[in-house]
Enzyme design. Structure first.
Site, short mmCIF file in Angstrom:
data_model
loop_
_atom_site.label_atom_id
_atom_site.label_comp_id
_atom_site.label_asym_id
_atom_site.label_seq_id
_atom_site.Cartn_x
_atom_site.Cartn_y
_atom_site.Cartn_z
CG HIS A 1 26.38 39.26 69.32
ND1 HIS A 1 26.82 39.59 68.05
CD2 HIS A 1 27.13 38.19 69.70
CE1 HIS A 1 27.77 38.73 67.68
NE2 HIS A 1 27.97 37.87 68.66
CD GLN B 1 34.14 32.57 71.39
OE1 GLN B 1 34.10 31.50 71.98
NE2 GLN B 1 34.76 33.65 71.88
CG ASP C 1 28.65 42.49 64.25
OD1 ASP C 1 29.05 42.31 63.08
OD2 ASP C 1 28.67 41.59 65.11
CB ILE C 2 31.95 44.96 60.21
CG1 ILE C 2 32.65 43.79 60.85
CG2 ILE C 2 32.74 46.23 60.24
CD1 ILE C 2 33.86 43.33 60.05
CG HIS D 1 31.90 39.11 71.29
ND1 HIS D 1 32.92 38.21 71.11
CD2 HIS D 1 30.92 38.73 70.45
CE1 HIS D 1 32.58 37.32 70.19
NE2 HIS D 1 31.35 37.60 69.78
P1 5GP Z 1 30.62 35.77 67.25
O1 5GP Z 1 30.40 35.06 65.95
O2 5GP Z 1 31.98 35.43 67.83
O3 5GP Z 1 29.51 35.60 68.26
O4 5GP Z 1 30.60 37.32 66.92
C1 5GP Z 1 31.66 38.01 66.34
C2 5GP Z 1 31.10 39.21 65.65
O5 5GP Z 1 32.15 40.12 65.40
C3 5GP Z 1 30.43 38.92 64.30
O6 5GP Z 1 29.07 39.30 64.35
C4 5GP Z 1 31.25 39.74 63.30
O7 5GP Z 1 30.44 40.35 62.34
C5 5GP Z 1 31.92 40.76 64.18
N1 5GP Z 1 33.22 41.20 63.71
C6 5GP Z 1 34.23 40.40 63.29
N2 5GP Z 1 35.31 41.15 62.96
C7 5GP Z 1 34.95 42.44 63.20
C8 5GP Z 1 35.65 43.68 63.04
O8 5GP Z 1 36.82 43.74 62.63
N3 5GP Z 1 34.98 44.80 63.37
C9 5GP Z 1 33.69 44.78 63.83
N4 5GP Z 1 33.14 45.95 64.11
N5 5GP Z 1 33.01 43.63 63.99
C10 5GP Z 1 33.63 42.48 63.68
#
Ligand code: 5GP
Ligand code: ZN
Length: 156
Positions: A110, A102, A39-40, A108
């Site tokens: 984590h 989200q 995760d970035i 996805h």
């Molecule tokens: P969510 O908030 O949908 O549960 O998680 C999305 C995750 O994707 C976040 O933790 C965010 O840091 C990660 N993320 C978003 N864009 C990118 C990207 O371009 N590359 C990577 N490696 N992670 C990303």
């Protein structure tokens, strides 16, 4: 679909781009059906995301097959993290829709290694639920679970 969560198509999806190599990522595991990458914006050191290669918006859109593939990869990555980093603990996290935080609309999971003093706070307080409500809501979910899991949920 939840109107407050944006629409993403495979063409405009950053995780589809990572899955097919159009966008860079620090990939830690890959197989025919899944990719796992760092995760970035890590919540803690070693935070990995596991995705199906096939685009699906969230838990209500993804196929049971792809969930199985993803969970197999999650287990593999979690064990690799345990071996490589020896964390104090580990959380699995998933968000479906904006109300659940989200932010990327490609399913996805984590995998977050946990460390004493990592500063991550619990998502909820442990407070006893109302017994009548537990029974009533439990009954509704039990009934709904009797029919097959695939397909959109029925309106109550
Ligand atoms: P969510 O908030 O949908 O549960 O998680 C999305 C995750 O994707 C976040 O933790 C965010 O840091 C990660 N993320 C978003 N864009 C990118 C990207 O371009 N590359 C990577 N490696 N992670 C990303
Ligand atoms: Zn996608």
């Amino acid at each position: 679909m939840d109107s407050r969560s944006p629409t993403t198509t495979p063409d405009s999806c950053i995780f589809c781009a990572i899955a097919d190599g159009r966008a860079p990522a620090e990939v830690v595991y890959e197989d025919e059906h899944t990719v796992a990458f760092m995760d970035i914006n890590p919540a803690a050191k070693g935070h990995v995301l596991v995705i199906p290669k096939r685009h699906a918006r969230d838990l209500f859109d993804v196929s049971e097959e792809d969930v199985q593939h993803v969970m197999r990869a999650v287990l593999r990555v979690a064990r690799a993290i345990e071996k490589a980093l020896r964390p104090d603990g580990l959380n699995l996290m998933h968000a479906t829709r904006r109300a659940a935080f989200q932010s990327v609309y490609h399913f996805h999971v984590h995998v977050i290694p946990r460390w004493w003093e990592d500063g991550i706070r619990p998502l909820w307080r442990h407070a006893a639920g109302d017994p009548d409500e537990l029974r009533e809501v439990g009954e509704r979910i039990r009934k709904a679970a009797e029919s097959p899991a695939d397909g959109p949920p029925e309106t109550p």
